[in-house]
Design an enzyme around this catalytic site. Structure first.
Site, PDB file in Angstrom:
ATOM      1  N   GLY A  84      52.493   0.112  55.609  1.00  0.00           N
ATOM      2  CA  GLY A  84      53.203  -0.258  56.828  1.00  0.00           C
ATOM      3  C   GLY A  84      54.000   0.862  57.456  1.00  0.00           C
ATOM      4  N   LEU A 116      59.113  -8.895  60.591  1.00  0.00           N
ATOM      5  CA  LEU A 116      60.553  -8.768  60.365  1.00  0.00           C
ATOM      6  C   LEU A 116      60.840  -9.189  58.929  1.00  0.00           C
ATOM      7  CD1 LEU A 116      61.828 -10.352  63.721  1.00  0.00           C
ATOM      8  CD2 LEU A 116      61.460  -7.927  63.218  1.00  0.00           C
ATOM      9  N   ASP A 147      51.938  -3.058  65.441  1.00  0.00           N
ATOM     10  CA  ASP A 147      51.846  -3.516  64.050  1.00  0.00           C
ATOM     11  C   ASP A 147      53.106  -3.116  63.286  1.00  0.00           C
ATOM     12  OD1 ASP A 147      50.524  -5.031  62.176  1.00  0.00           O
ATOM     13  OD2 ASP A 147      49.394  -3.365  61.325  1.00  0.00           O
ATOM     14  N   ASN A 184      54.958 -13.124  57.197  1.00  0.00           N
ATOM     15  CA  ASN A 184      55.079 -12.491  55.883  1.00  0.00           C
ATOM     16  C   ASN A 184      56.511 -12.248  55.452  1.00  0.00           C
ATOM     17  OD1 ASN A 184      55.199 -10.603  58.034  1.00  0.00           O
ATOM     18  ND2 ASN A 184      54.756  -8.902  56.670  1.00  0.00           N
TER      19      ASN A 184
END
Length: 417
Positions: free
Chosen positions: A325, A65, A306, A96
């Site tokens: 991502g 997030l 993920d 992260n």
């Protein structure tokens, strides 16, 4: 919260009602009756959906997030809402953000922000200070604050002695250590899977060896320390074999695979679409098949979306400069259903709880209602209309998925469309 779920097929191998179609009465958040038909004498709310199925609440072991620091990518509030609408009652959140979650105060912040939500947020604390792979973070303090595991998201532990110490230290309080498998010196400037496609498209490659060599190192360290290791995402056929051999030796190792690595290969790179820039990268068809086999025989313990929201400024740019991502919560169930039957899909989406020390709730009288609601039938094309995340970076856009998620019932709350 009081309600009746009508005519729901129960998918829960641990329940005596597995595969049966029943009404489920929930009072004050507790399942109080399961029967073929339940009369609504108290005029409770009812849930009745087409081909309704229910299972134990789903869990995702790797969700990113933005908050704090990158709220333009995703906030905790909207991220949890996205998880609920996608059928998840629990998510493990990576460290992260900005700052990196490497102290008990950071863990406490995440827990506080998520308090009272229908979805449980379980923080993963950083393994090293600022995820720089130099000094261990405050692992025990973070454990006491609510962290369920420790790892540096998509950052390899460069110093093997540091990982050795982490495994030894965490073992004192049954801590789970995560190690992202990537040997950076072999990766170099690589950004996609190394192979014919990377060569033909002129994109620098990441060899499978970079992942596999790192896993070999970590498994030797695990054997030496007798610790507890989780590999958050694996992507190659050789990696599956390495983990299989380690488990046969009795090592305390688990691993997960990202759902997009089960569905797609590096053939997707043909369009240079940065939605397909993920880490670990999309690999070959041979790797994809080996990952599926690894799930089927239990070598790979769980799947993960993920989920990693990236804002458009960092995604819709040249391929070399785009961030890694893809979001994946919204598409997770529908994607899994295209390669596994429903029972297997549900098992894979709930099996990670035990490894991360999260309690499970069987669908039985007397249990707290912790339920995911869905229809496993019907196909559709995944579009932006299906995205609930603040960021739109989905590798599944345009893909045909199977099944519909209705929502969840958890923490005495109902999030059902």
């Amino acid at each position: 919260m009081n309600l009746i779920i009508k005519s729901a097929t129960i998918i829960d191998a641990a329940s005596e009602h597995h595969l049966a179609t029943k009404d489920i009465l929930i009072e004050n958040g507790v399942i109080t009756q399961i029967a073929t038909s339940i009369e609504n004498s108290n005029n409770y709310d009812t849930i009745s959906q087409e081909n309704l199925h229910v299972s134990q609440g789903w869990f995702d072991s790797s969700v990113s997030l933005g908050e704090p620091g990158f709220e333009e990518r995703e906030t905790i509030e909207n991220g949890l809402k996205t998880a609920a609408k996608s059928g998840f009652t629990a998510i493990a959140v990576n460290p992260n953000a900005n700052p990196i979650a490497d102290t008990k105060a950071d863990i406490a912040f995440l827990k506080t922000q998520a308090f009272g939500n229908a979805v449980n947020l379980y923080p993963i604390g950083a393994l090293t200070n600022e995820s720089k792979s130099v000094d261990l973070a405050e692992l025990f303090d973070m454990k006491n604050a609510g962290a369920i595991a420790f790892g540096d998201y998509q950052q390899a532990i460069k110093n093997p002695n540091l990982l050795k110490i982490a495994l030894l230290y965490a073992d004192n309080f049954d801590g789970l250590v995560l190690s992202f498998p990537q040997e950076n010196k072999i990766v170099g400037k690589g950004i996609v899977n190394e192979g014919p496609n990377s060569t033909r498209l002129g994109l620098k490659g990441i060899p499978s060896l970079a992942e596999e060599l790192h896993i070999v190192r970590d498994l030797f360290l695990l054997e030496y320390t007798k610790g507890k290791l989780h590999i958050p995402t694996i992507s190659t056929a050789k990696s599956v074999q390495l983990v299989r051999e380690a488990k046969a030796k009795g090592l305390n190792v688990s691993c997960a695979v990202a759902i997009h690595n089960l569905i797609m290969t590096d053939d997707e790179l043909e369009t240079f679409d940065t939605q397909y820039k993920v880490l670990p990268p999309l690999r070959t068809e041979n790797d994809r098949k080996a990952l599926i086999e690894g799930l089927q025989d239990g070598t790979i313990d769980m799947v993960t979306s993920d989920h990693n929201p990236i804002d458009i400024e960092h995604k819709k740019v040249e391929f070399d400069n785009a961030m890694y991502g893809t979001i994946g919560l919204e598409s997770a169930f529908g994607a899994l259903q295209t390669i596994f039957d429903t029972e297997t899909s549900i098992q894979l989406m709930t099996s990670g709880k035990e490894r991360f020390g999260i309690e499970t709730a069987t669908i039985a009288v007397g249990q707290q209602a912790n339920l995911s609601l869905f229809n496993p039938e019907g196909t559709y094309t995944f579009t932006k209309e299906h995205i609930h995340s603040s960021s739109q970076n989905s590798a599944f856009l345009g893909k045909e998925l199977k099944g519909t998620v209705y929502g969840i019932i958890h923490n005495q709350q109902k999030v059902v469309s």
